[in-house]
Design a protein around this motif. Structure first.
Motif, short mmCIF file in Angstrom:
data_model
loop_
_atom_site.label_atom_id
_atom_site.label_comp_id
_atom_site.label_asym_id
_atom_site.label_seq_id
_atom_site.Cartn_x
_atom_site.Cartn_y
_atom_site.Cartn_z
N ARG A 1 2.50 4.05 -8.77
CA ARG A 1 3.21 3.25 -7.75
C ARG A 1 4.55 3.90 -7.48
O ARG A 1 5.24 4.32 -8.41
N ASN B 1 -3.94 4.39 5.29
CA ASN B 1 -4.06 4.65 3.84
C ASN B 1 -3.62 6.09 3.58
O ASN B 1 -4.42 7.00 3.58
N SER C 1 3.87 0.99 -3.40
CA SER C 1 2.50 1.22 -2.93
C SER C 1 1.86 2.36 -3.72
O SER C 1 2.54 3.16 -4.36
N ARG C 2 0.52 2.38 -3.68
CA ARG C 2 -0.26 3.36 -4.43
C ARG C 2 -0.85 4.41 -3.49
O ARG C 2 -0.94 4.16 -2.28
N GLN D 1 -3.44 3.42 -0.62
CA GLN D 1 -3.48 1.96 -0.43
C GLN D 1 -3.34 1.66 1.06
O GLN D 1 -2.50 2.23 1.75
N ASN E 1 -2.51 -6.65 0.28
CA ASN E 1 -1.68 -5.47 -0.02
C ASN E 1 -0.23 -5.70 0.37
O ASN E 1 0.69 -5.28 -0.34
#
Ligand code: SF4
Length: 512
Positions: A165, A316, A325-326, A329, A394
């Motif tokens: 993250r 994404n 955020s990843r 994501q 999300n």
């Protein structure tokens, strides 16, 4: 002499004919998607170089790049190379993302993969196909470098850490990437890769191979399927039966049935087609829709005004764009909202917001704006709720203070698509599908997506990504196109809803 680089080798593995067309005819498939992937892949690769800083980049093509690589390796003065190149006497060409130079021409090769999963962890999904994809790729590199006279001591895959993250202003490469030593796996593959590389060269130097995918499952076909088989891709083809499995296609072929219109009710049942497929065949044959008005009425009766028709566009991105955020994501960068206060024939009120830059402040502003314009009660109408709910979840993950707001929206969601995916309204014009883009031309023909410069979700995401790097005028033009597209999605939902209401009104008994 034919030179086989890694891309052409991998294309051969996907399918000899596909690779042959790309190499010999320069045939293009999904090039705009590839361009975006290439750009993002380059960003990931450049970031990965921070794991091994201070390297020299090899530029130039083929022999010049291979000569420069050899010169730097033999100089003994360089420890790291980016894009080190090997060109063998028998025509194998490889460029390694990162190469560490050890003593006596020993190299450690690192290949960077823009994925969270290379199929080598216990919880990998599709582990076998992922492993195959990534290991054959790096095995080709090892083969080429060894044939060019180097000793490849170790080989690694570098991939993204799906659990990472973004916590700091910039991405920390040591936490963002994972490195996997794949030496053993690659060693075991080398004989097969060697043989395959020879076969690929022979194939590419020969006649165009046949295309045999008409009896293969969708996942096994290359992106060129529709170009190679235009006759199978037309609306009447059995390939266009919703969710048709390859086994069923084989059965239909054995009966010489290639068109949907040739499938009788009896044959459909005998071949084990699903209810959805049988409905699709029935409306295709008769040209008349199937409409279950009582069920549609019962579903629409669950709606509570005001009706908020909501749609997001999301991106994404491999490298996280927003705090917390990843990698990959899905984060919404835009919403469109149409509100019918009374849930009837009126023109909807229109609201929208689009992130002009990828920043945490702007993301917060998008949610603030959504909260400001979203009615406090009533139904939230979406199309295909799985995607919209996951976008909302999300956003709630990134902005925990908004969790209650999004939970409330999730509770109020009504998925309009379910009327169609539930088979309560089946029309031949939908062509067996229930996406908004398939239903709209029939039930909201006045709103044509073909009038738009952006006309589907993945294109919207690509264009927003592109817009961020453009000069003011071009960027604004793309933003206008995006706003128009997202608004269309919500307005089309409004029109479909109004169409259904009118349809039901015609059912009501006359008042005496
Ligand atoms: S459609 Fe299938 S057989 Fe034809 S080129 Fe593509 S992968 Fe190969």
């Amino acid at each position: 002499m034919l030179v086989l680089d890694k891309t052409n080798y991998i294309n051969y593995r996907i399918c000899p004919r596909y690779g042959w067309h790309r190499l010999n005819r320069g045939t293009q498939f999904n090039e705009d998607i590839k361009e975006q992937l290439y750009r993002q892949g380059m960003e990931v690769e450049i970031l990965s170089r921070k794991l091994f800083p201070g390297g020299w980049e090899i530029s130039g093509e083929r022999q010049a790049a291979a000569d420069r690589t050899e010169e730097l390796i033999d100089s003994g003065e360089v420890k790291v190379l980016y894009q080190a190149t090997a060109l063998t006497r028998d025509g194998l060409l490889a460029k390694a993302d990162i190469t560490l130079i050890k003593k006596d021409r020993e190299l450690h090769i690192y290949e960077v993969k823009m994925t969270n999963d290379v199929g080598l962890s216990p919880d990998s999904r599709d582990a076998e196909s992922r492993k195959e994809k990534y290991l054959y790729d790096i095995a080709f590199q090892k083969l080429a470098f060894e044939n060019a006279g180097y000793r490849v001591g170790k080989v690694f895959l570098i991939h993204m850490n799906g659990g990472y993250r973004l916590k700091t202003a910039t991405v920390d490469p040591n936490k963002f990437f994972k490195q996997v030593d794949v030496g053993q796996e690659v060693e075991a593959l080398l004989p097969a890769v060697k043989a395959e590389a020879e076969q690929a060269k022979a194939c590419y130097g020969g006649e165009e191979p046949p295309c045999e995918c008409h009896l293969k499952a969708k996942g096994k076909r290359c992106p060129g399927f529709e170009q190679f088989h235009p006759e199978l891709a037309n609306d009447d083809s059995v390939y266009n039966l919703n969710g048709i499995r390859v086994q069923r296609i084989k059965t239909l072929y054995e009966r010489s049935i290639l068109k949907i219109g040739e499938i009788t009710e009896e044959v459909g049942v005998e071949t084990g087609l699903s209810r959805k497929q049988l409905n699709q065949i029935a409306v295709h044959r008769t040209g008349r829709p199937i409409i279950d008005k009582p069920e549609i009425a019962s579903m629409l009766n669950r709606l509570k005004p005001p009706l908020s028709f909501l749609d997001y566009e999301a991106i994404n991105y491999p490298i996280p764009l927003f705090a917390d955020s990843r990698p990959f994501q899905q984060i919404a960068f835009q919403f469109s909202l149409c509100v019918l206060e009374n849930g009837e024939e009126e023109e909807p009120a229109k609201y929208e917001y689009l992130l002009p830059v990828a920043s945490d402040e702007e993301l917060k502003r998008l949610v603030d704006e959504l909260r400001r314009v979203m009615p406090a009660g009533g139904s939230v109408v979406v199309w295909h709720q799985g995607a919209e709910v996951s976008f909302q979840n999300n956003l709630a993950e990134l902005l925990p203070e908004e969790k209650t707001f999004f939970e409330d929206l999730n509770r109020r969601i009504f998925d309009l698509e379910k009327i169609f995916s539930g088979q309560h309204y089946v029309h031949p014009g939908f062509k067996g599908k229930t996406s908004l883009k398939n239903v709209a031309p029939v039930l909201a023909p006045e709103l044509s997506y073909s009038d738009l410069n952006i006309s589907e979700g993945s294109q919207a995401s690509r264009m927003w990504d592109q817009a961020l790097g453009e000069a003011d005028e071009v960027r604004q033009k793309i933003f206008d196109d995006l706003l128009r597209y997202c608004h269309y999605d919500t307005l089309v939902m409004v029109r479909i809803y109004q169409h259904l209401k009118r349809l039901l009104a015609r059912l009501r008994p006359p008042i005496c």
